[in-house]
Scaffold this motif. Structure first.
Motif, PDB file in Angstrom:
ATOM      1  N   PHE A  12       0.856  -1.184   0.000  1.00 34.35           N
ATOM      2  CA  PHE A  12       0.000   0.000   0.000  1.00 34.35           C
ATOM      3  C   PHE A  12       0.896   1.238   0.000  1.00 34.35           C
ATOM      4  O   PHE A  12       1.767   1.372   0.862  1.00 34.35           O
ATOM      5  N   VAL A  13       0.698   2.124  -0.979  1.00 29.34           N
ATOM      6  CA  VAL A  13       1.498   3.342  -1.140  1.00 29.34           C
ATOM      7  C   VAL A  13       0.638   4.549  -0.784  1.00 29.34           C
ATOM      8  O   VAL A  13      -0.504   4.656  -1.239  1.00 29.34           O
ATOM      9  N   VAL A  31       3.089   0.493   3.217  1.00 30.34           N
ATOM     10  CA  VAL A  31       2.857  -0.629   4.124  1.00 30.34           C
ATOM     11  C   VAL A  31       3.096  -1.921   3.342  1.00 30.34           C
ATOM     12  O   VAL A  31       2.697  -2.027   2.177  1.00 30.34           O
ATOM     13  N   LEU A  32       3.766  -2.890   3.966  1.00 28.59           N
ATOM     14  CA  LEU A  32       3.987  -4.191   3.354  1.00 28.59           C
ATOM     15  C   LEU A  32       3.419  -5.271   4.262  1.00 28.59           C
ATOM     16  O   LEU A  32       3.821  -5.394   5.425  1.00 28.59           O
ATOM     17  N   GLU A  33       2.466  -6.044   3.735  1.00 28.02           N
ATOM     18  CA  GLU A  33       1.899  -7.181   4.447  1.00 28.02           C
ATOM     19  C   GLU A  33       2.234  -8.458   3.676  1.00 28.02           C
ATOM     20  O   GLU A  33       2.211  -8.472   2.444  1.00 28.02           O
ATOM     21  N   GLU A  37       0.615 -10.998   8.017  1.00 27.89           N
ATOM     22  CA  GLU A  37       1.234 -10.142   9.024  1.00 27.89           C
ATOM     23  C   GLU A  37       1.774  -8.878   8.372  1.00 27.89           C
ATOM     24  O   GLU A  37       2.096  -8.856   7.190  1.00 27.89           O
ATOM     25  N   THR A  38       1.900  -7.822   9.191  1.00 27.25           N
ATOM     26  CA  THR A  38       2.397  -6.539   8.702  1.00 27.25           C
ATOM     27  C   THR A  38       3.891  -6.449   8.984  1.00 27.25           C
ATOM     28  O   THR A  38       4.309  -6.391  10.148  1.00 27.25           O
ATOM     29  N   PHE A  39       4.699  -6.415   7.931  1.00 25.20           N
ATOM     30  CA  PHE A  39       6.154  -6.350   8.079  1.00 25.20           C
ATOM     31  C   PHE A  39       6.669  -4.911   8.063  1.00 25.20           C
ATOM     32  O   PHE A  39       7.632  -4.593   8.755  1.00 25.20           O
ATOM     33  N   ALA A  40       6.076  -4.056   7.254  1.00 28.37           N
ATOM     34  CA  ALA A  40       6.360  -2.617   7.287  1.00 28.37           C
ATOM     35  C   ALA A  40       5.050  -1.942   7.658  1.00 28.37           C
ATOM     36  O   ALA A  40       4.096  -1.960   6.889  1.00 28.37           O
ATOM     37  N   TYR A 141      13.661   4.934   6.759  1.00 29.06           N
ATOM     38  CA  TYR A 141      13.066   4.326   7.949  1.00 29.06           C
ATOM     39  C   TYR A 141      12.066   3.235   7.573  1.00 29.06           C
ATOM     40  O   TYR A 141      11.271   3.390   6.649  1.00 29.06           O
ATOM     41  N   TRP A 142      12.126   2.153   8.342  1.00 22.35           N
ATOM     42  CA  TRP A 142      11.207   1.017   8.191  1.00 22.35           C
ATOM     43  C   TRP A 142      10.727   0.654   9.584  1.00 22.35           C
ATOM     44  O   TRP A 142      11.533   0.317  10.461  1.00 22.35           O
TER      45      TRP A 142
END
Length: 211
Positions: A12-13, A31-33, A37-40, A141-142
């Motif tokens: 998601f951007v 956001v990275l899922e 699970e949510t990794f970012a 940042y992550w």
């Protein structure tokens, strides 16, 4: 959204509609899922009675590229009076997107363009092209609440079923910080630092099934 084996990979951007109010400093974040699970992560919001709610909106608490080496906290205008909208294309295999996030950073960025290139669900490259107006360098940042471990310039994030690796280029330094959230909770922030006032920072992300 694409499938890696039997597990979904979601990216998601975040962009901005000009004049949108009550927003965070998150234009160009993502956001990275993976595997449920949510990794970012995006931290969202918390109870306004907790003073930490003001920090939740900061660009430093999103998955951003931020100028460093300043006496003040670098931040964009908020609310932002400009459209900042990603463009992209993809299918079941590949995903590519870009966003020009320069707008709203007067004095800080002369240029900040971010690209997401994912030729397959198991690989993602985030490439930031930038030129600073202020500062000595930048930090990528992550944010994640999942367990992390660092080996050299690679950080491994471990979920219940999936593993994500975040690798920095040779000219960068990497550190992991544990930062406070509301109600005594904490999260991990991966910080990749490049001491250059202009250039390109390319971070490579790998996804795979874990234990």
């Amino acid at each position: 959204v694409r499938m890696l084996g039997s597990d979904p990979v979601k990216i998601f951007v975040m962009g901005n509609q000009a004049g949108a109010g009550h927003t965070h400093e998150d234009k160009g974040s993502f956001v990275l899922e993976y595997a449920g699970e949510t990794f970012a992560m995006d931290m969202g919001i918390c109870d306004y009675d907790d003073p930490i709610h003001a920090i939740y909106k900061h660009c430093q608490r999103h998955n951003m590229l931020v100028p460093v080496g300043l006496s003040e906290r670098a931040c964009p205008q908020n609310p932002l009076p400009f459209d900042v909208k990603p463009t992209g294309q993809g299918d079941k295999q590949a995903f590519h997107a870009s966003i020009d996030a320069t707008a709203g950073w007067p004095g800080y960025y002369r240029k900040w363009v971010r690209h997401w290139d994912s030729p397959a669900p198991e690989k993602l490259v985030i490439r930031d092209e930038y030129e600073l107006g202020k500062g000595t360098g930048v930090e990528f940042y992550w944010q994640t609440k999942l367990p992390v471990e660092q080996q050299g310039r690679t950080v491994t994030i471990r979920g219940a079923r999936g593993i994500v690796s975040v690798s920095a280029p040779p000219d960068c330094t990497v550190r992991i910080e544990e930062l406070a959230l509301t109600e005594g909770d904490k999260h991990n922030r991966i910080a990749i630092r490049n001491e250059a006032t202009q250039g390109m920072l390319e971070v490579t992300i790998g996804l795979r099934r874990g234990r």
